[in-house]
Structures are given as structure tokens and as C-alpha cells.
Design a protein around this motif. Structure first.
Motif, PDB file in Angstrom:
ATOM      1  N   PHE A 128       0.827  -1.201   0.000  1.00 34.62           N
ATOM      2  CA  PHE A 128       0.000   0.000   0.000  1.00 34.62           C
ATOM      3  C   PHE A 128       0.861   1.251   0.000  1.00 34.62           C
ATOM      4  N   HIS A 129       0.337   2.299  -0.609  1.00 37.97           N
ATOM      5  CA  HIS A 129       0.955   3.614  -0.572  1.00 37.97           C
ATOM      6  C   HIS A 129      -0.117   4.627  -0.166  1.00 37.97           C
ATOM      7  N   PHE A 130       0.260   5.869  -0.021  1.00 33.36           N
ATOM      8  CA  PHE A 130      -0.650   6.938   0.362  1.00 33.36           C
ATOM      9  C   PHE A 130      -1.278   7.532  -0.894  1.00 33.36           C
ATOM     10  N   CYS A 131      -2.588   7.768  -0.867  1.00 32.93           N
ATOM     11  CA  CYS A 131      -3.279   8.384  -2.013  1.00 32.93           C
ATOM     12  C   CYS A 131      -4.388   9.299  -1.508  1.00 32.93           C
ATOM     13  N   HIS A 132      -4.066  10.430  -1.042  1.00 34.09           N
ATOM     14  CA  HIS A 132      -4.964  11.374  -0.370  1.00 34.09           C
ATOM     15  C   HIS A 132      -6.388  11.419  -0.926  1.00 34.09           C
ATOM     16  N   THR A 133      -6.568  11.295  -2.231  1.00 33.22           N
ATOM     17  CA  THR A 133      -7.913  11.382  -2.803  1.00 33.22           C
ATOM     18  C   THR A 133      -8.400  10.073  -3.404  1.00 33.22           C
ATOM     19  N   GLY A 134      -7.715   9.012  -3.160  1.00 28.94           N
ATOM     20  CA  GLY A 134      -8.118   7.730  -3.743  1.00 28.94           C
ATOM     21  C   GLY A 134      -7.206   7.391  -4.896  1.00 28.94           C
ATOM     22  N   GLY A 135      -7.616   6.493  -5.711  1.00 30.93           N
ATOM     23  CA  GLY A 135      -6.782   6.131  -6.829  1.00 30.93           C
ATOM     24  C   GLY A 135      -7.033   4.729  -7.316  1.00 30.93           C
TER      25      GLY A 135
END
Length: 153
Positions: free
Chosen positions: A43-50
Motif C-alpha cells: 500500500f501507498h498513500f493516495c490522499h484522494t483515492g486512486g
């Protein structure tokens, strides 16, 4: 309100991590002896989704194209927050959730409702058998969901 959990049917059960059981290049799940599908995800960070294996905020992840809302908790907002302290706590919850989902085998369990009003799948999320919601609540980074929107400031 704590949701009553039921394990998703074996054909739809999703257990992530624990070792490479799938084709490493395609990430296709492979049936295990228990009938559940298993695959290792990062997993990575995706502030608005993705849409692909990322953490949006302290109570929402994307997993293999599915938007998943942790069913039993409420974490502080990081998008439409009401004060700086809510944003700071929300950022800490987000970072902790990212750490948790990358730390072991993920199991999703269904609850009495399939999805929320935003279309996110409502699921309990366990990592190595430990409830992620309980962990975030016990660490002061979230609270148990009791319906409706409650202020953090």
C-alpha cells in the motif's frame, strides 16, 4: 455502534499478504487450501483515492480497485477538517493505517451493510487477525462509529 461481522463467503473472501502466493508480476490471487484467495499487496498513500492499494485517510483504503471504508470506526478528517488539531490527528491516523496495512496479512470481513452512501464497501479490516479499527481506537487515533457526523474540535 459496533457492527456484527460475518466472514465473506469463501469465493469472495479476501486475505492479503503473508507471503507470495500469487504470480508476483500479475498479482493474480491463487486459491489456497482454505478456499480463500490470497495475494501480497503493498500500500501507498493516495490522499484522494486512486483505486489501487492505497490509504486515503484514517478509515478508508483502496484495495484491488475497491474503495473500502473501515466499518466500525470514525477517524478525524484530513480533507474537509474543521480545525488544525483535527487535521493533525487525521494525518497521524492515516500514517498509522498505512503502517498497519503494510505490516501483515489483511482479512476483510463483511458487516450487516454492504456499502455506505458514498458507495464505499463497509468492511472490518484485520491485519494478522488483529482488528485495525480496535488498534486505531486504542491508540487514540479514531473512535468507534456511532452514526452521523460528530465533531473532532
Amino acid at each position: 455502534m459496533r457492527y456484527k461481522a460475518t466472514v465473506i463467503g469463501t469465493a469472495a473472501a479476501l486475505i492479503i499478504g503473508g507471503g507470495w502466493i500469487g504470480d508476483r508480476l500479475s498479482q493474480k490471487p491463487v486459491a489456497t487450501a482454505t478456499g480463500a484467495s490470497s495475494v501480497r499487496e503493498s500500500f501507498h498513500f493516495c490522499h484522494t483515492g486512486g483505486g489501487t492499494n492505497c490509504v486515503v485517510d484514517g478509515d478508508t483504503i483502496w484495495l484491488q480497485g475497491e474503495n473500502i471504508r473501515i466499518a466500525d470506526i470514525d477517524a478525524p478528517e484530513t480533507h474537509e477538517y474543521d480545525c488544525a488539531s483535527e487535521k493533525a490527528l487525521g494525518d497521524r491516523a492515516t500514517q498509522r493505517l498505512l503502517q498497519l496495512v503494510n505490516s501483515g496479512t489483511i482479512t476483510l470481513k463483511s458487516v450487516d451493510r454492504d456499502a455506505d452512501v458514498y458507495g464505499r464497501k463497509l468492511r472490518l479490516v484485520l491485519v494478522d487477525g488483529h482488528d485495525v479499527g480496535d488498534t486505531l481506537v486504542n491508540e487514540g487515533l479514531a473512535r468507534y462509529y456511532q452514526g452521523g457526523k460528530r465533531p473532532w474540535c
